[in-house]
Design a protein around this motif. Structure first.
Motif, PDB file in Angstrom:
ATOM      1  N   LYS A 151       0.837  -1.203   0.000  1.00 50.12           N
ATOM      2  CA  LYS A 151       0.000   0.000   0.000  1.00 50.12           C
ATOM      3  C   LYS A 151       0.872   1.253   0.000  1.00 50.12           C
ATOM      4  O   LYS A 151       0.626   2.206  -0.747  1.00 50.12           O
ATOM      5  N   GLU A 152       1.902   1.246   0.866  1.00 56.10           N
ATOM      6  CA  GLU A 152       2.807   2.400   0.946  1.00 56.10           C
ATOM      7  C   GLU A 152       3.641   2.520  -0.331  1.00 56.10           C
ATOM      8  O   GLU A 152       3.876   3.628  -0.826  1.00 56.10           O
ATOM      9  N   LEU A 153       4.092   1.385  -0.873  1.00 53.70           N
ATOM     10  CA  LEU A 153       4.902   1.423  -2.098  1.00 53.70           C
ATOM     11  C   LEU A 153       4.094   1.983  -3.266  1.00 53.70           C
ATOM     12  O   LEU A 153       4.617   2.756  -4.097  1.00 53.70           O
ATOM     13  N   ASN A 154       2.832   1.624  -3.351  1.00 50.89           N
ATOM     14  CA  ASN A 154       1.978   2.142  -4.433  1.00 50.89           C
ATOM     15  C   ASN A 154       1.796   3.651  -4.322  1.00 50.89           C
ATOM     16  O   ASN A 154       1.677   4.343  -5.338  1.00 50.89           O
ATOM     17  N   ILE A 155       1.755   4.159  -3.081  1.00 50.33           N
ATOM     18  CA  ILE A 155       1.663   5.611  -2.879  1.00 50.33           C
ATOM     19  C   ILE A 155       2.977   6.273  -3.285  1.00 50.33           C
ATOM     20  O   ILE A 155       2.992   7.290  -3.988  1.00 50.33           O
ATOM     21  N   LEU A 156       4.098   5.676  -2.854  1.00 50.50           N
ATOM     22  CA  LEU A 156       5.407   6.251  -3.160  1.00 50.50           C
ATOM     23  C   LEU A 156       5.732   6.208  -4.645  1.00 50.50           C
ATOM     24  O   LEU A 156       6.521   7.015  -5.147  1.00 50.50           O
ATOM     25  N   GLU A 157       5.118   5.277  -5.367  1.00 51.03           N
ATOM     26  CA  GLU A 157       5.387   5.138  -6.799  1.00 51.03           C
ATOM     27  C   GLU A 157       4.979   6.391  -7.568  1.00 51.03           C
ATOM     28  O   GLU A 157       5.507   6.683  -8.652  1.00 51.03           O
ATOM     29  N   LYS A 158       4.064   7.169  -6.971  1.00 48.13           N
ATOM     30  CA  LYS A 158       3.550   8.358  -7.658  1.00 48.13           C
ATOM     31  C   LYS A 158       4.317   9.629  -7.314  1.00 48.13           C
ATOM     32  O   LYS A 158       4.005  10.702  -7.830  1.00 48.13           O
ATOM     33  N   VAL A 159       5.303   9.535  -6.406  1.00 51.31           N
ATOM     34  CA  VAL A 159       6.028  10.739  -5.984  1.00 51.31           C
ATOM     35  C   VAL A 159       7.393  10.792  -6.662  1.00 51.31           C
ATOM     36  O   VAL A 159       7.923   9.784  -7.135  1.00 51.31           O
ATOM     37  N   GLU A 160       7.956  11.979  -6.658  1.00 47.74           N
ATOM     38  CA  GLU A 160       9.304  12.158  -7.211  1.00 47.74           C
ATOM     39  C   GLU A 160      10.305  12.090  -6.062  1.00 47.74           C
ATOM     40  O   GLU A 160      10.222  12.846  -5.100  1.00 47.74           O
ATOM     41  N   PHE A 161      11.261  11.176  -6.164  1.00 48.15           N
ATOM     42  CA  PHE A 161      12.250  11.006  -5.103  1.00 48.15           C
ATOM     43  C   PHE A 161      13.310  12.101  -5.182  1.00 48.15           C
ATOM     44  O   PHE A 161      13.804  12.428  -6.264  1.00 48.15           O
ATOM     45  N   ILE A 162      13.653  12.640  -4.025  1.00 49.79           N
ATOM     46  CA  ILE A 162      14.654  13.703  -3.947  1.00 49.79           C
ATOM     47  C   ILE A 162      16.060  13.114  -4.079  1.00 49.79           C
ATOM     48  O   ILE A 162      16.913  13.644  -4.790  1.00 49.79           O
ATOM     49  N   GLN A 163      16.300  11.994  -3.380  1.00 49.53           N
ATOM     50  CA  GLN A 163      17.617  11.349  -3.383  1.00 49.53           C
ATOM     51  C   GLN A 163      17.580  10.095  -4.258  1.00 49.53           C
ATOM     52  O   GLN A 163      16.657   9.297  -4.166  1.00 49.53           O
ATOM     53  N   THR A 164      18.604   9.940  -5.080  1.00 47.64           N
ATOM     54  CA  THR A 164      18.672   8.738  -5.927  1.00 47.64           C
ATOM     55  C   THR A 164      18.789   7.481  -5.078  1.00 47.64           C
ATOM     56  O   THR A 164      18.274   6.420  -5.455  1.00 47.64           O
ATOM     57  N   GLU A 165      19.450   7.590  -3.912  1.00 45.33           N
ATOM     58  CA  GLU A 165      19.585   6.423  -3.035  1.00 45.33           C
ATOM     59  C   GLU A 165      18.215   5.950  -2.551  1.00 45.33           C
ATOM     60  O   GLU A 165      17.956   4.738  -2.469  1.00 45.33           O
ATOM     61  N   SER A 166      17.340   6.888  -2.240  1.00 42.63           N
ATOM     62  CA  SER A 166      15.985   6.522  -1.804  1.00 42.63           C
ATOM     63  C   SER A 166      15.209   5.875  -2.943  1.00 42.63           C
ATOM     64  O   SER A 166      14.476   4.888  -2.740  1.00 42.63           O
ATOM     65  N   LYS A 167      15.377   6.400  -4.162  1.00 38.53           N
ATOM     66  CA  LYS A 167      14.689   5.818  -5.314  1.00 38.53           C
ATOM     67  C   LYS A 167      15.174   4.393  -5.570  1.00 38.53           C
ATOM     68  O   LYS A 167      14.377   3.492  -5.839  1.00 38.53           O
ATOM     69  N   ASP A 168      16.491   4.190  -5.451  1.00 34.23           N
ATOM     70  CA  ASP A 168      17.056   2.847  -5.633  1.00 34.23           C
ATOM     71  C   ASP A 168      16.526   1.874  -4.582  1.00 34.23           C
ATOM     72  O   ASP A 168      16.187   0.726  -4.882  1.00 34.23           O
ATOM     73  N   LYS A 169      16.446   2.352  -3.339  1.00 39.87           N
ATOM     74  CA  LYS A 169      15.948   1.498  -2.265  1.00 39.87           C
ATOM     75  C   LYS A 169      14.476   1.172  -2.482  1.00 39.87           C
ATOM     76  O   LYS A 169      14.030   0.042  -2.188  1.00 39.87           O
ATOM     77  N   PHE A 170      13.723   2.134  -3.002  1.00 37.60           N
ATOM     78  CA  PHE A 170      12.310   1.903  -3.310  1.00 37.60           C
ATOM     79  C   PHE A 170      12.157   0.739  -4.285  1.00 37.60           C
ATOM     80  O   PHE A 170      11.337  -0.163  -4.083  1.00 37.60           O
ATOM     81  N   HIS A 171      12.959   0.735  -5.359  1.00 38.04           N
ATOM     82  CA  HIS A 171      12.897  -0.349  -6.341  1.00 38.04           C
ATOM     83  C   HIS A 171      13.281  -1.689  -5.702  1.00 38.04           C
ATOM     84  O   HIS A 171      12.652  -2.721  -5.974  1.00 38.04           O
ATOM     85  N   LEU A 172      14.289  -1.666  -4.835  1.00 39.93           N
ATOM     86  CA  LEU A 172      14.721  -2.905  -4.182  1.00 39.93           C
ATOM     87  C   LEU A 172      13.616  -3.458  -3.278  1.00 39.93           C
ATOM     88  O   LEU A 172      13.373  -4.674  -3.252  1.00 39.93           O
ATOM     89  N   LEU A 173      12.930  -2.579  -2.561  1.00 40.57           N
ATOM     90  CA  LEU A 173      11.849  -3.026  -1.685  1.00 40.57           C
ATOM     91  C   LEU A 173      10.688  -3.609  -2.489  1.00 40.57           C
ATOM     92  O   LEU A 173      10.056  -4.585  -2.055  1.00 40.57           O
ATOM     93  N   PHE A 174      10.414  -3.041  -3.663  1.00 38.10           N
ATOM     94  CA  PHE A 174       9.383  -3.624  -4.517  1.00 38.10           C
ATOM     95  C   PHE A 174       9.789  -5.032  -4.953  1.00 38.10           C
ATOM     96  O   PHE A 174       8.975  -5.961  -5.001  1.00 38.10           O
ATOM     97  N   GLY A 175      11.087  -5.189  -5.254  1.00 38.06           N
ATOM     98  CA  GLY A 175      11.597  -6.510  -5.612  1.00 38.06           C
ATOM     99  C   GLY A 175      11.447  -7.495  -4.457  1.00 38.06           C
ATOM    100  O   GLY A 175      11.028  -8.648  -4.655  1.00 38.06           O
ATOM    101  N   GLN A 176      11.763  -7.045  -3.233  1.00 47.25           N
ATOM    102  CA  GLN A 176      11.610  -7.904  -2.056  1.00 47.25           C
ATOM    103  C   GLN A 176      10.143  -8.280  -1.844  1.00 47.25           C
ATOM    104  O   GLN A 176       9.834  -9.421  -1.469  1.00 47.25           O
TER     105      GLN A 176
END
Length: 463
Positions: free
Chosen positions: A376-401
């Motif tokens: 639920k949280e990942l689907n919300i975050l998918e619509k936002v623009e990440f400020i830090q590339t590290e956070s965006k990378d971690k977001f993709h990894l968490l979706f993979g997990q």
């Protein structure tokens, strides 16, 4: 010493094997201990078992009573330990006695232990007859006049603590004669317990009163050295005056004191000016930092709480983050989630930090299997623009997990194909490709599996 006294050699051997986990709770460690060699999850689970074995060791020598005060305040980790403790212990003589209070909405506390025999004793208000017995005990008399009993019972409604406070009030005000009769039928008596407590506190000497008020801010349970450090900063330090406050609290160890009743502390705390309370909270935090600097890790939540109450927001956030990270490191997952939730309140309008802490929280939620909450949280975050590339990378990894944990291998393969080129960090890229590799194996895509495996091995060797 204890292991040498045990007839049960299995318990004795286990006590020696797990001693490093007991020691770690006391911040004692040594090189190459078993505790130092395990990952955080294994450390947490082994600590639960080590504590259980310690209890069984003591109980095997003689019957043991384990008392838990204010069980309604225990954390999730303690609940887990209690469940562990009571499994398979039929041959060990020990009893758990616990006190608890109903919640504000009158819901009974449940510590989650369902596989043992329990007895709940609901303490209700005293009857008039029982109140009379308590009054006699407090006044050290065998006979109490009916008018005295009636007044105290009507005012207290049978609340035992209120009865005690009223007896103390009437005695101090000299409203009882030598036979415990009321001196006057027109006595101005406070209407509730809190008013009675305040009347009692107001009778203290000025410096004693200040010490009691400061101690109430420090906490229901407080350390004498911390109190004295705060008093010193406020130029109120006087050991002799501290000794005059014995009837407010009692000593439970060499340095620790506990208020005789939580309501005493709450009433004294509430009677103070908010500005002064804020100042004392800050001084308390500074005293903890100064006197406990070699053992601050377990005190990060206390420091965050005191700085928050003192409205020092910078230090509040600092110690909330430290508390969250330490809880995560120690596998205290529920505590870590609580700290991250508190952190997020401070960064709702600062997306860079909000994104970082929400992802840290989601990482723990995935670890404990709460995948639906995570997606639920990942689907919300998918619509936002990440400020830090590290956070965006971690977001993709968490979706993979998430996809791996929920066995959605086809969805994972599609997700990786779509987003792999947008991941900047080599660590995150290789991590999600390992998930992808697992997905290909489950999807029976042998050729794609071999190509990706060869590519990953080459990257690992080159890095």
């Amino acid at each position: 010493w204890l292991h040498q006294q045990l007839e049960n050699k299995v318990l004795a051997t286990e006590l020696l094997r797990t001693k490093s986990f007991i020691a770690a709770l006391l911040d004692i460690s040594w090189t190459n201990s078993l505790h130092s060699k395990l990952d955080k999850k294994s450390k947490f689970q082994s600590t639960l078992l080590a504590l259980k074995n310690l209890i069984l060791c003591v109980a095997s020598r003689k019957p043991l009573i384990l008392e838990i005060e204010d069980c309604h305040n225990i954390d999730v980790a303690t609940k887990i330990w209690l469940k562990t403790l009571v499994q398979g212990v039929e041959n060990f003589p020990f009893l758990i006695i616990s006190t608890y209070r109903h919640s504000s909405n009158n819901i009974e506390f449940d510590c989650g232990i369902n596989n043992i025999e329990t007895l709940q004793i609901h303490l209700t208000n005293l009857t008039k007859s029982d109140s009379a017995q308590l009054i006699k005990s407090k006044l050290n008399t065998k006979v109490i006049p009916s008018n005295t009993t009636s007044l105290i019972f009507e005012k207290s409604r049978g609340n035992p603590f209120f009865v005690e406070q009223l007896v103390q009030f009437l005695t101090e005000k000299k409203q009882l004669d030598h036979s415990c009769n009321l001196v006057s039928n027109d006595i101005a008596i406070p209407e509730n317990i809190k008013e009675l407590i305040i009347v009692h506190i107001d009778k203290l000497q000025p410096q004693s009163k200040e010490i009691v008020k400061i101690a109430s801010v420090i906490g229901n349970l407080f350390s004498k050295d911390i109190l004295f450090e705060v008093l010193h900063k406020m130029e109120l330090s006087n050991p002799e005056i501290f000794e005059q406050t014995k009837n407010i609290w009692h000593k439970i160890s060499k340095m620790q004191y506990l208020f005789n009743n939580a309501m005493i502390r709450e009433s004294i705390y509430a009677m103070q000016l908010k500005k002064r309370v804020r100042e004392i909270h800050i001084l308390n935090a500074k005293a903890i930092e100064n006197l406990r600097k070699n053992n601050l890790q377990n005190l990060y939540p206390d420091l965050a709480y005191n700085y928050e109450k003192g409205e020092d927001w910078e230090n509040t956030v600092k110690f909330l983050e430290l508390a969250a990270n330490h809880s995560k490191k120690m596998y205290y997952n529920d505590s870590a989630i609580l700290h991250y939730n508190n952190l997020l309140k401070y960064f709702r309008n600062e997306p860079e930090f909000y994104q970082k802490f929400i992802l840290d929280k989601l990482e723990i939620l995935l670890l404990i299997g709460k995948s639906q909450e995570v997606v639920k949280e990942l689907n919300i975050l998918e619509k936002v623009e990440f400020i830090q590339t590290e956070s965006k990378d971690k977001f993709h990894l968490l979706f993979g997990q998430y996809y791996i944990q929920t066995e959605q291998y086809a969805e994972l393969a599609k997700y990786v194909d779509k987003h792999i080129d947008s991941i900047n960090s080599e660590f995150h890229k290789q991590s999600i490709l390992i998930y992808h590799l697992n997905a290909l194996r489950y999807l029976n895509r042998q050729n794609d599996f071999e190509i990706l495996a060869e590519k990953l091995l080459k990257n690992i060797k080159n890095n």
